[in-house]
Motif scaffolding. Structure first.
Motif, PDB file in Angstrom:
ATOM      1  N   VAL A 116       0.853  -1.191   0.000  1.00 29.82           N
ATOM      2  CA  VAL A 116       0.000   0.000   0.000  1.00 29.82           C
ATOM      3  C   VAL A 116       0.890   1.244   0.000  1.00 29.82           C
ATOM      4  O   VAL A 116       1.695   1.427   0.920  1.00 29.82           O
ATOM      5  CB  VAL A 116      -0.922   0.032   1.237  1.00 29.82           C
ATOM      6  N   PRO A 117       0.763   2.117  -1.012  1.00 31.02           N
ATOM      7  CA  PRO A 117       1.574   3.349  -1.037  1.00 31.02           C
ATOM      8  C   PRO A 117       1.127   4.301   0.060  1.00 31.02           C
ATOM      9  O   PRO A 117      -0.068   4.533   0.251  1.00 31.02           O
ATOM     10  CB  PRO A 117       1.314   3.928  -2.426  1.00 31.02           C
ATOM     11  N   MET A 118       2.088   4.831   0.797  1.00 30.40           N
ATOM     12  CA  MET A 118       1.803   5.710   1.927  1.00 30.40           C
ATOM     13  C   MET A 118       2.528   7.041   1.751  1.00 30.40           C
ATOM     14  O   MET A 118       3.457   7.170   0.940  1.00 30.40           O
ATOM     15  CB  MET A 118       2.254   5.057   3.239  1.00 30.40           C
ATOM     16  N   ILE A 119       2.133   8.022   2.551  1.00 29.72           N
ATOM     17  CA  ILE A 119       2.814   9.317   2.607  1.00 29.72           C
ATOM     18  C   ILE A 119       3.120   9.603   4.064  1.00 29.72           C
ATOM     19  O   ILE A 119       2.207   9.712   4.895  1.00 29.72           O
ATOM     20  CB  ILE A 119       1.944  10.449   2.030  1.00 29.72           C
ATOM     21  N   GLU A 120       4.398   9.693   4.393  1.00 25.49           N
ATOM     22  CA  GLU A 120       4.782  10.066   5.755  1.00 25.49           C
ATOM     23  C   GLU A 120       4.942  11.575   5.812  1.00 25.49           C
ATOM     24  O   GLU A 120       5.561  12.183   4.936  1.00 25.49           O
ATOM     25  CB  GLU A 120       6.093   9.385   6.157  1.00 25.49           C
ATOM     26  N   VAL A 121       4.392  12.202   6.856  1.00 27.75           N
ATOM     27  CA  VAL A 121       4.396  13.659   6.962  1.00 27.75           C
ATOM     28  C   VAL A 121       4.965  14.113   8.300  1.00 27.75           C
ATOM     29  O   VAL A 121       5.078  13.330   9.245  1.00 27.75           O
ATOM     30  CB  VAL A 121       2.968  14.222   6.785  1.00 27.75           C
ATOM     31  N   THR A 122       5.296  15.388   8.376  1.00 25.22           N
ATOM     32  CA  THR A 122       5.884  15.940   9.600  1.00 25.22           C
ATOM     33  C   THR A 122       4.823  16.293  10.642  1.00 25.22           C
ATOM     34  O   THR A 122       5.108  16.278  11.840  1.00 25.22           O
ATOM     35  CB  THR A 122       6.695  17.201   9.276  1.00 25.22           C
ATOM     36  N   GLN A 123       3.608  16.650  10.210  1.00 26.43           N
ATOM     37  CA  GLN A 123       2.583  17.035  11.185  1.00 26.43           C
ATOM     38  C   GLN A 123       2.057  15.799  11.920  1.00 26.43           C
ATOM     39  O   GLN A 123       2.058  14.700  11.385  1.00 26.43           O
ATOM     40  CB  GLN A 123       1.430  17.814  10.530  1.00 26.43           C
ATOM     41  N   LYS A 124       1.625  15.996  13.161  1.00 28.83           N
ATOM     42  CA  LYS A 124       1.100  14.909  13.965  1.00 28.83           C
ATOM     43  C   LYS A 124      -0.367  14.676  13.612  1.00 28.83           C
ATOM     44  O   LYS A 124      -1.201  15.579  13.693  1.00 28.83           O
ATOM     45  CB  LYS A 124       1.227  15.208  15.459  1.00 28.83           C
ATOM     46  N   LEU A 125      -0.677  13.446  13.214  1.00 25.58           N
ATOM     47  CA  LEU A 125      -2.040  13.079  12.847  1.00 25.58           C
ATOM     48  C   LEU A 125      -2.704  12.431  14.055  1.00 25.58           C
ATOM     49  O   LEU A 125      -2.784  11.209  14.184  1.00 25.58           O
ATOM     50  CB  LEU A 125      -2.019  12.129  11.645  1.00 25.58           C
ATOM     51  N   SER A 126      -3.170  13.267  14.949  1.00 23.00           N
ATOM     52  CA  SER A 126      -3.719  12.804  16.220  1.00 23.00           C
ATOM     53  C   SER A 126      -5.012  12.027  16.021  1.00 23.00           C
ATOM     54  O   SER A 126      -5.675  12.126  14.985  1.00 23.00           O
ATOM     55  CB  SER A 126      -3.982  14.001  17.143  1.00 23.00           C
ATOM     56  N   GLN A 127      -5.373  11.278  17.060  1.00 24.07           N
ATOM     57  CA  GLN A 127      -6.611  10.517  17.029  1.00 24.07           C
ATOM     58  C   GLN A 127      -7.780  11.454  16.759  1.00 24.07           C
ATOM     59  O   GLN A 127      -7.899  12.520  17.357  1.00 24.07           O
ATOM     60  CB  GLN A 127      -6.821   9.807  18.359  1.00 24.07           C
ATOM     61  N   GLY A 128      -8.642  11.052  15.859  1.00 25.66           N
ATOM     62  CA  GLY A 128      -9.761  11.896  15.445  1.00 25.66           C
ATOM     63  C   GLY A 128      -9.529  12.530  14.087  1.00 25.66           C
ATOM     64  O   GLY A 128     -10.470  12.910  13.401  1.00 25.66           O
ATOM     65  N   MET A 129      -8.241  12.638  13.701  1.00 26.07           N
ATOM     66  CA  MET A 129      -7.932  13.156  12.372  1.00 26.07           C
ATOM     67  C   MET A 129      -7.949  12.035  11.331  1.00 26.07           C
ATOM     68  O   MET A 129      -7.954  12.299  10.128  1.00 26.07           O
ATOM     69  CB  MET A 129      -6.571  13.854  12.354  1.00 26.07           C
ATOM     70  N   SER A 130      -7.956  10.791  11.797  1.00 24.33           N
ATOM     71  CA  SER A 130      -8.002   9.654  10.882  1.00 24.33           C
ATOM     72  C   SER A 130      -9.213   9.768   9.968  1.00 24.33           C
ATOM     73  O   SER A 130     -10.312  10.128  10.412  1.00 24.33           O
ATOM     74  CB  SER A 130      -8.090   8.345  11.662  1.00 24.33           C
ATOM     75  N   GLY A 131      -9.017   9.438   8.712  1.00 25.79           N
ATOM     76  CA  GLY A 131     -10.094   9.515   7.738  1.00 25.79           C
ATOM     77  C   GLY A 131     -10.223  10.856   7.071  1.00 25.79           C
ATOM     78  O   GLY A 131     -10.938  11.006   6.076  1.00 25.79           O
ATOM     79  N   GLY A 132      -9.525  11.852   7.606  1.00 21.35           N
ATOM     80  CA  GLY A 132      -9.561  13.184   7.004  1.00 21.35           C
ATOM     81  C   GLY A 132      -8.625  13.289   5.813  1.00 21.35           C
ATOM     82  O   GLY A 132      -7.800  12.399   5.576  1.00 21.35           O
ATOM     83  N   PRO A 133      -8.711  14.373   5.059  1.00 21.16           N
ATOM     84  CA  PRO A 133      -7.885  14.519   3.867  1.00 21.16           C
ATOM     85  C   PRO A 133      -6.502  15.092   4.169  1.00 21.16           C
ATOM     86  O   PRO A 133      -6.341  15.937   5.056  1.00 21.16           O
ATOM     87  CB  PRO A 133      -8.682  15.493   3.008  1.00 21.16           C
ATOM     88  N   LEU A 134      -5.519  14.618   3.423  1.00 22.82           N
ATOM     89  CA  LEU A 134      -4.208  15.241   3.377  1.00 22.82           C
ATOM     90  C   LEU A 134      -4.158  15.969   2.029  1.00 22.82           C
ATOM     91  O   LEU A 134      -4.298  15.336   0.981  1.00 22.82           O
ATOM     92  CB  LEU A 134      -3.093  14.196   3.463  1.00 22.82           C
ATOM     93  N   LEU A 135      -3.976  17.278   2.061  1.00 23.31           N
ATOM     94  CA  LEU A 135      -4.070  18.092   0.855  1.00 23.31           C
ATOM     95  C   LEU A 135      -2.708  18.527   0.348  1.00 23.31           C
ATOM     96  O   LEU A 135      -1.764  18.694   1.126  1.00 23.31           O
ATOM     97  CB  LEU A 135      -4.927  19.334   1.117  1.00 23.31           C
ATOM     98  N   ASP A 136      -2.629  18.748  -0.971  1.00 20.06           N
ATOM     99  CA  ASP A 136      -1.409  19.303  -1.556  1.00 20.06           C
ATOM    100  C   ASP A 136      -1.511  20.826  -1.600  1.00 20.06           C
ATOM    101  O   ASP A 136      -2.479  21.411  -1.087  1.00 20.06           O
ATOM    102  CB  ASP A 136      -1.141  18.705  -2.949  1.00 20.06           C
ATOM    103  N   ASP A 137      -0.540  21.480  -2.219  1.00 23.34           N
ATOM    104  CA  ASP A 137      -0.528  22.936  -2.261  1.00 23.34           C
ATOM    105  C   ASP A 137      -1.670  23.521  -3.075  1.00 23.34           C
ATOM    106  O   ASP A 137      -1.977  24.709  -2.961  1.00 23.34           O
ATOM    107  CB  ASP A 137       0.811  23.436  -2.834  1.00 23.34           C
ATOM    108  N   ASP A 138      -2.310  22.714  -3.923  1.00 23.30           N
ATOM    109  CA  ASP A 138      -3.440  23.180  -4.727  1.00 23.30           C
ATOM    110  C   ASP A 138      -4.772  22.983  -4.018  1.00 23.30           C
ATOM    111  O   ASP A 138      -5.823  23.321  -4.562  1.00 23.30           O
ATOM    112  CB  ASP A 138      -3.478  22.441  -6.067  1.00 23.30           C
TER     113      ASP A 138
END
Length: 326
Positions: free
Chosen positions: A272-294
């Motif tokens: 499964v392709p994943m994206i690791e990010v610097t921001q903390k994805l706390s509980q409750g943020m699961s299922g939300g969108p990760l957006l690009d600069d556009d």
């Protein structure tokens, strides 16, 4: 040079100041120069062509916008009948007032773009005056973000577990998306927007993939209640900016939580392709969108937070690949 001598001051100038060779070029091509419309503009002055400013980029002249605002003001304060009479008696226009204003404002949108604040302001005023002939106003990325991300809440058979919350979002050509673990084992699922916490909509799982931790929810929410994100078309790389959105520990009075960061790696875990990010994805943020600069969806928030060493979103390609095969 264009002139026989030094350039004249900016503005209208006598036709005979142009070089004979230049005037001859116009004549030989079948054109006649109108002395009333000949104008010179240097780099410091306003340059207009067919009513459009062309100094740094093509733009609508401010006078045109002011006149349009003035016409709207007259209509708002004195009524459409008075404004219609002024349009005919003073300016000799036979068009209906609504058509006249619609044409002017549409021109502003055509030149400045449908998301331009000036166009949006003019169009909003017009739409209030003529609700049956509304102009389309495209939402900004911020407005889309505010209306496309909702709270998802579910209840399980095990009463001891109580209810759980996560995030869901609307995605064009897909529907209402969330992480599978946000609704797994649920007997009842509801979604609602934080601006209307009492207005809950029951939803069900239409499709799910536990391996990818993805789910699409079936709903009957009116289209007037939400906006939809686009799917990102970018090829991501380490260092790209991202914005994670969700509702960590959501409670009454809370608003959407927005966290900026960047991509630190693009691993593939269990195919499964994943994206690791610097921001903390706390509980409750699961299922939300990760957006690009556009402002388009790059991934679906998967796991992270203070108790995790790394924070991941499922790459949007995993979603589109799964749906194309299901």
């Amino acid at each position: 040079m264009l002139f026989e001598g030094p350039p004249p001051p900016a503005g209208n100038f006598p036709l005979d100041l142009l070089k004979d060779r230049l005037r001859g070029a116009f004549r030989s091509n079948g054109f006649a120069i109108n002395p009333q419309k000949i104008h010179y503009a240097d780099k410091h002055s306003r340059r207009t062509v067919t009513g459009l400013k062309i100094n740094e980029f093509v733009n609508v002249d401010r006078k045109y916008v002011r006149n349009t605002r003035a016409a709207l003001f007259v209509t708002e304060t004195r009524g459409a009948a008075v404004a219609q009479k002024i349009l005919k008696d003073k300016y000799g226009r036979e068009a209906t007032l609504a058509s006249h204003l619609r044409g002017r404002i549409s021109w502003v949108g055509h030149i400045k773009g449908p998301s331009d604040p000036i166009f949006r302001g003019l169009a909003s005023r017009y739409n209030k005056l003529f609700p049956s002939e509304k102009l389309e106003i495209l939402p900004t990325n911020l407005e889309i973000r505010e209306r496309a991300v909702w709270v998802v809440e579910h209840w399980a058979d095990d009463a001891a577990e109580g209810s759980a919350q996560g995030t869901a979002f609307f995605l064009k050509s897909v529907g209402l998306v969330t992480a599978w673990h946000c609704v797994e084992g649920a007997t009842e699922i509801a979604v609602y927007h934080p601006s209307k916490t009492s207005n809950k909509f029951k939803v069900t799982v239409a499709k799910n993939d536990a391996h990818r931790d993805l789910a699409v929810l079936a709903h009957e929410i009116p289209v007037t209640e939400y906006y939809e994100f686009d799917i990102s078309k970018r090829t991501f790389k380490v260092g790209d900016n991202t914005t994670a959105i969700g509702f960590p520990s959501f409670g009454p009075g809370d608003k959407i939580n927005v966290r900026s960061g960047s991509i630190t790696s693009l691993p593939t875990k269990s195919a499964v392709p994943m994206i690791e990010v610097t921001q903390k994805l706390s509980q409750g943020m699961s299922g939300g969108p990760l957006l690009d600069d556009d402002g388009a969806v790059a991934g679906v928030n998967h796991k992270g937070g203070p108790g995790e060493a790394r924070d991941f979103a499922v790459h949007v390609n995993a979603l589109t690949d799964w749906l194309s095969k299901s």
